[in-house]
Design a protein around this motif. Sequence first.
Motif, PDB file in Angstrom:
ATOM      1  N   GLY A 181     -12.084  -9.076   4.337  1.00 54.01           N
ATOM      2  CA  GLY A 181     -13.526  -8.936   4.291  1.00 54.01           C
ATOM      3  C   GLY A 181     -14.259 -10.202   3.924  1.00 54.01           C
ATOM      4  O   GLY A 181     -15.480 -10.165   3.691  1.00 54.01           O
ATOM      5  N   THR A 224      -4.321   0.278   5.531  1.00 50.03           N
ATOM      6  CA  THR A 224      -3.623   0.535   6.790  1.00 50.03           C
ATOM      7  C   THR A 224      -3.527   2.025   7.070  1.00 50.03           C
ATOM      8  O   THR A 224      -3.767   2.481   8.188  1.00 50.03           O
ATOM      9  CB  THR A 224      -2.211  -0.087   6.721  1.00 50.03           C
ATOM     10  OG1 THR A 224      -2.315  -1.468   6.379  1.00 50.03           O
ATOM     11  CG2 THR A 224      -1.497   0.057   8.057  1.00 50.03           C
ATOM     12  N   GLU A 270      -5.310   4.833   5.682  1.00 54.80           N
ATOM     13  CA  GLU A 270      -6.390   5.312   4.814  1.00 54.80           C
ATOM     14  C   GLU A 270      -6.253   6.795   4.517  1.00 54.80           C
ATOM     15  O   GLU A 270      -6.609   7.260   3.425  1.00 54.80           O
ATOM     16  CB  GLU A 270      -7.745   5.017   5.471  1.00 54.80           C
ATOM     17  CG  GLU A 270      -8.920   5.406   4.590  1.00 54.80           C
ATOM     18  CD  GLU A 270     -10.243   5.109   5.255  1.00 54.80           C
ATOM     19  OE1 GLU A 270     -11.235   5.737   4.840  1.00 54.80           O
ATOM     20  OE2 GLU A 270     -10.291   4.271   6.169  1.00 54.80           O
ATOM     21  N   SER A 276     -12.899   1.810   0.544  1.00 56.47           N
ATOM     22  CA  SER A 276     -12.785   0.381   0.288  1.00 56.47           C
ATOM     23  C   SER A 276     -12.063   0.160  -1.031  1.00 56.47           C
ATOM     24  O   SER A 276     -11.848   1.108  -1.809  1.00 56.47           O
ATOM     25  CB  SER A 276     -14.171  -0.277   0.237  1.00 56.47           C
ATOM     26  OG  SER A 276     -14.910   0.218  -0.883  1.00 56.47           O
ATOM     27  N   GLU A 289       0.839  -1.210   0.000  1.00 58.76           N
ATOM     28  CA  GLU A 289       0.000   0.000   0.000  1.00 58.76           C
ATOM     29  C   GLU A 289       0.866   1.250   0.000  1.00 58.76           C
ATOM     30  O   GLU A 289       0.621   2.201  -0.767  1.00 58.76           O
ATOM     31  CB  GLU A 289      -0.903  -0.038   1.237  1.00 58.76           C
ATOM     32  CG  GLU A 289      -1.775   1.190   1.401  1.00 58.76           C
ATOM     33  CD  GLU A 289      -2.522   1.158   2.716  1.00 58.76           C
ATOM     34  OE1 GLU A 289      -2.559   2.204   3.406  1.00 58.76           O
ATOM     35  OE2 GLU A 289      -3.070   0.090   3.064  1.00 58.76           O
ATOM     36  N   SER A 348      -6.958  -4.431  -2.173  1.00 60.80           N
ATOM     37  CA  SER A 348      -7.128  -4.465  -0.724  1.00 60.80           C
ATOM     38  C   SER A 348      -8.534  -3.988  -0.386  1.00 60.80           C
ATOM     39  O   SER A 348      -9.009  -2.988  -0.939  1.00 60.80           O
ATOM     40  CB  SER A 348      -6.095  -3.559  -0.041  1.00 60.80           C
ATOM     41  OG  SER A 348      -4.787  -3.994  -0.335  1.00 60.80           O
ATOM     42  N   SER A 349      -9.192  -4.674   0.528  1.00 56.31           N
ATOM     43  CA  SER A 349     -10.544  -4.271   0.907  1.00 56.31           C
ATOM     44  C   SER A 349     -10.537  -3.166   1.949  1.00 56.31           C
ATOM     45  O   SER A 349     -11.521  -2.439   2.101  1.00 56.31           O
ATOM     46  CB  SER A 349     -11.303  -5.487   1.445  1.00 56.31           C
ATOM     47  OG  SER A 349     -10.607  -6.039   2.554  1.00 56.31           O
ATOM     48  N   GLU A 350      -9.440  -3.024   2.688  1.00 55.63           N
ATOM     49  CA  GLU A 350      -9.284  -1.926   3.638  1.00 55.63           C
ATOM     50  C   GLU A 350      -7.831  -1.524   3.655  1.00 55.63           C
ATOM     51  O   GLU A 350      -6.960  -2.275   3.198  1.00 55.63           O
ATOM     52  CB  GLU A 350      -9.758  -2.340   5.033  1.00 55.63           C
ATOM     53  CG  GLU A 350      -9.044  -3.543   5.584  1.00 55.63           C
ATOM     54  CD  GLU A 350      -9.612  -3.995   6.921  1.00 55.63           C
ATOM     55  OE1 GLU A 350      -8.849  -4.570   7.710  1.00 55.63           O
ATOM     56  OE2 GLU A 350     -10.812  -3.773   7.162  1.00 55.63           O
ATOM     57  N   THR A 410     -17.779   7.684   3.485  1.00 57.66           N
ATOM     58  CA  THR A 410     -17.551   6.501   4.315  1.00 57.66           C
ATOM     59  C   THR A 410     -16.100   6.046   4.187  1.00 57.66           C
ATOM     60  O   THR A 410     -15.370   6.510   3.300  1.00 57.66           O
ATOM     61  CB  THR A 410     -18.486   5.370   3.871  1.00 57.66           C
ATOM     62  OG1 THR A 410     -18.238   5.099   2.478  1.00 57.66           O
ATOM     63  CG2 THR A 410     -19.937   5.778   4.038  1.00 57.66           C
ATOM     64  N   PRO A 411     -15.651   5.149   5.069  1.00 61.31           N
ATOM     65  CA  PRO A 411     -14.268   4.643   4.942  1.00 61.31           C
ATOM     66  C   PRO A 411     -14.022   4.061   3.549  1.00 61.31           C
ATOM     67  O   PRO A 411     -14.878   3.391   2.970  1.00 61.31           O
ATOM     68  CB  PRO A 411     -14.183   3.570   6.032  1.00 61.31           C
ATOM     69  CG  PRO A 411     -15.185   4.002   7.049  1.00 61.31           C
ATOM     70  CD  PRO A 411     -16.307   4.628   6.280  1.00 61.31           C
TER      71      PRO A 411
END
Length: 1439
Positions: free
Chosen positions: A1101, A839, A841, A879, A797, A835-837, A876-877
Amino acid sequence: MSAFAKNKLKAARDAITKKDYQAAHDASSQVLDYEPDNYNAKAFLGLSLLELGQVERSEQSYRSAIETNPKQLLAWQGLSKVYERGKKWDQFTETLSKLAELFATSQDATKCAETVQKLVEFRRDRGTRQQVVEVLSLYLPDSPFYATLSSLPPPDPTNPSSTTTFASQSAMYNSLPILEEIVTLLEQEEDEYTKRETDNRRKRLNAGSPEEIKREVGREIYSISKLPAMYGEIMNHPNTSDDLRRLVESKLLRHKRAYLQALPTSRSDLKQRLAAEVQDLVNGMVLLQIPDELAWTIFIDSQDAETVEGYGFDYLRQYMRLFPSVALTHLVKAYFTYSGIPLSEDEDGSDNGSEPSEPVPDDADPYELILEAATALQTSIFSQRVVSEVYLWELEYANAISVSELGLELVRKQTDDTGTDLPLVRKAFKVTLSSSLVQLYPPKHHDRALKIIDEVLSQDPNNVSTLMGRGYICQQKAAWEEAASQFTKVLDILPEDDGDSVRAREEHAWCEVQLQNIDEGVAELKTALDLLEQAEDKDEDKARCHWRLGKAYWQIDSNQRDTIFTHLIASLKCSSTFAPAFTALGIYYSQLADPPDPNRASKCFQKAFELDAREGEAARRLAEGFADEREWDLVEVVAKRTIEGEGGLEGEVGGEAVTATRYSPLNAWAWKASGVVDLNRRNYPAAIRAFQVALRAEPDDQLSWLRLGEAYTKAGRHVAALKALNRAKELQPDDWMCTYFIGDIQRQTGLFTEAIASFESILENRPDEPGVLMSLAQTHMDLGAVELSMGFLSRAEASFVTALQVALLFLESSPGFRGVAWKIISDAMFHLSRSSEFTDEESVRDVLSEIAPLITLDPGKRLDGILAVPPSMPETPLSGLDVLKIAVAAYNYRISLGLHDSAATGSAWYDFGLALYTLSQQLPQDGEVQEKTRKQAISCVTEALRANPVEDTYWRALGDMNFTSQAKTAQHAYIKALEIDSKNTVTWTSLGLLYLYHDDHELANEVFYRAQTLDPDYSVAWVGQGIVATRNGHDADSHALFEHAVGLTATMPSADLEFARREFIRTSRPSAASTSTSTSAALDLFPAFFALDRYVKQRPGDASALHLFGLVCERIGHRALAADAVGRAIGVLEAAYEEREDAVIERRFLIANASLARIRLSAGEWEPAVESYQVALGLLGEGEEDAAEEDAAKEDAETRLLRAQCQFGAGIASFRMGLVGEAVEMFEAALGAAGGDAQVRGHVVVLLAQTLWATGTEGGRESAKASLLECITTDPDNLTAINALAGMGILTDDDSLVDAALSEILSLPLDKRHARDPQRDVSYLLTQHYLSQDDVASAVSAAQKAVFAEPGRWDARRALASLSLQTAEPRAARAVLADLEDEDIAEARRTAALRAVAEASKDDGVLAARRLAQRAIMLQPWNPQNWEVLAYACAQGGA
């Protein structure tokens, strides 16, 4: 002899005459009974036995008679009949030979001859060639029968049947036919043996070359051959005709020559003797002018002549007359014509009556005829002599070198074969070779030529050709004094008017000019010119003299323009093709002429270069002129031809491959120019060679090193490129291009950290360099891709974010190459979207916030109904789907910027299509947007194929997109991709998966095998084959294949998940659970644990994977990690349910809560476990008690089982919390929910009984017993209930209860009992029951019975050993545990402590006990019992 014996012998003889062999047998036997050594009786007995069919006894009788009197013939004759009838041919021939010997001894010539004839006839019919030769040799003078056979009378040819010995008589009075037959047989035998042995020995290990094997076999057979002696006998025979004598003499020559060639040089004495014999034969044939071509060829090639004339023209004329149609005759005839030598003695002024040879036709070229004839004479030394000299005269130096080397090899071979050296011939070849090497592309081969010249001069110090050659080499090296001394030696040797002497004078004068003795040099040049004027056909030499005089006057005074010009013009008048004069004249026009005339100078340079590509000065000036005019094609032409003129890269002559590494070029500029042209044309190997050659001339040229490194880089030779670029950097440390190329190589070789450091060092001084910025961004992206493939998600990332930031810097600093920048930006975001989330963001959001506003174009409306342009950032966060949408918009924007070529166009459409397809896979299925996105993706890949239809990646992508919907289209696409690249593993695997998806297992398996062959490390192919194995029912193979796929270096998340799922299912089967302990089961699940751990880090996820990971962690004892994983799965499912409210997700959420409750229960977290169970029960509803009967009937078995398990678990938790009443209620509810499920009911009943027992009341205990008895009655196989009831009986000393519990299972046969009791709990309970009654003997007996029934069960043996120790029987314990030493580590862990206690009881067993106790601690350091055992062992030893 007695009268009785005489009478019986007479009777036996009469009986034989009457053929009454039985009577003869009886009479002979009677004589032998009376006289055992009677010879005649034994002979008669042998004959009678033979006729009576008793062959063996007959042979014994004859042998006995021979022992009695070996010189008598009767028994030998009878014995020969015995062997003949018995077909014992070896003994038969031995007997005939003995008979012939006896007849010869008795001087009976007729009988001897008849026997020999019979022997010869028999050997001709049944013998080998060697045996026939042996018997035919009996007619020759060295035969032991020769004296006897010689007494035969002469044969009568008119009446051959008048005697029985006509054949022997003929052989004795004319042995020539016998000798010829022997020779024929021996020749056939030797030829066959040689062929057979050669073929056999070639098949052996470490066999030599075919030639070596042939020589070895030849030495063996020729050394013992009888043929030379036979040939001599035939030649000396009085009846031999002249023709036969010549034929045999020819054979003898070939035989001796073959033996001579087969002998090694180490056997010099024999070799010299044979060589002398061969030479005598050859000399005799030549003297008599016998037309034997081999003899004449040997004679000619063996002459040690310094010149061709030394071979003797008379001999060559005789050869032409004797062999008018052979190739050597054609060569000699053409050579004579070429050299002007008369073909016959008549033309030479002499007449000896010989016929003149037919002359060469007038229209034929003698030179061509020589070369044509020489092709068929590759093994002739004389032929190579002639051809090499002709090539040298014709200035064909390369060919002269090849032929001279071949000639030297032939001379060496001749020396090895015959043992005789040809020093003059070898010297002649070396002279030709050295002269050619000196003149071919000077100074390319001068080092090699100088070695050969030194060898010749050591043999002949006055050899003119080599002295001249050394002088030329010294001139090329500018060693003018040494060169002058060499030419002086030539002048001292030769007369003044000799052609070589005049050339030596000229060269000596030129050396004087170069040594600045110009006046002396000019005078000597004029003398040489005067001598040349008197000679004919010396125009080239005159031109050279005038040119050198002009150059000399130029050095004296460049103002003497007229004199200089006069000599240069005179040079061209003498020879209009003399290129150096044109070069000098061009320089004159450009430098000395007043005013300078560049046009004429250019024309002169062009003319000089056209005439001779070796005119490097003219070529350089031409190239500079063309470069000034920017005529780069002409510059290339000039450079290439200059390289060819100095030998180029194709200077392979003879047996020596002369490459660019062997010499320093004369025109380095040409090599540099050629290298640059090849580099621009992507001909990297040629460019590398060119720069290497240039650097040999100029090793400190930094630009050449830089270009060489660039060529190495583009050719993929990265190690060599780094060396070259580091050298360039040493020469010029401040050249940032060197650093850039080094960084690019580091990036290509995967040294991303070093590459980043290199690029950043450049940006410190050149912060806005666009190429460096783009390379830095690409390096960060490549690093991120590698980190992502290795599972380092956070690092990947960060690398992708850095790549995006650097690409944005490029967009800010440079207006050009925006398409390349957006390619990197799009690719980085595409990788980031996996990546679904995130580190960090915040960093991802910041960089995406800068990129999104820049995407403002969608001219083709390609994203209508799919995405909004420009894309917006979600509140929103973030994704992975949000990043993927921005990546799709970026790919579309890249296309909108415009594309320059088909490759870029295809790449852009392919990237856009792949991103769209990935997006379609993540959108809700069966939606309108999803279908539109998928169709747009296929359309984009189709556009990519229109732009570049030969790219297999695009075809494979088209197949992937049509994988499930259009099978035929997908198959067509994969096959097209394989037609382009048939060795692409990914394409083969995709095709195999297509076949697998459509249930063509056989074809899929074949395709997967092909993919694995191409790349054994590609895990998808192994996964595919594992699925095929599963579909075919090969579970063991499937497990092995999945395990192998997971263990490969390149990770594949789907393979990890499938492998873990299969492992969990496999270890959860009842059969696996019954045959493994908890420890081994945990060990079996560790591979699945690691695979799932890697998977959930890559895809956090995935609720199913998290749930499975939690179950695996639970099984291996990591309860906290299990609870965390299942908790995360519950969170993911809860969010998904809130979004879609899907019943399937609700059920998964319910099961996850049940799993979490069970994990908390096992961890002792009673209240959280009850809460989770209550959540699950709340989702399940109240169940059958409150529902209508019809609804309860419809309730599926899984729901009932889930409710029962939740109530069961809640009951356990309540019991642990001390809420016995609530626990009983829960168990009773679970019992009702279980319905007819005997297994669940059994577990619930047992736990309910245990809970009731735990209340401590008498009523509770009675209820517990009653419930267990009822359970056993309805389910007699419920071993848990049986064990619980038996345990209650043991605790209450209720024997009847124990008997009631165990009676049924104890009454079963052993096999059925073991089937119901896999863990052997009954044996344990019986032992404990007897111990509770203080019946130790019965307890030991029960344990012994268990061991006797199953001696291979270590738990039973350990139980017996433990009882033995408790009963003070350590010896019995040691006996039981004696053969456990070699078991696996798990058994050793369980047994070591017990064995240590047993050993400690021995007088001398303390040390062994300590070792075993220490081993137990090493295997289980956490077990306090092992430490206690060690203390006990030490205490036993007094320590």
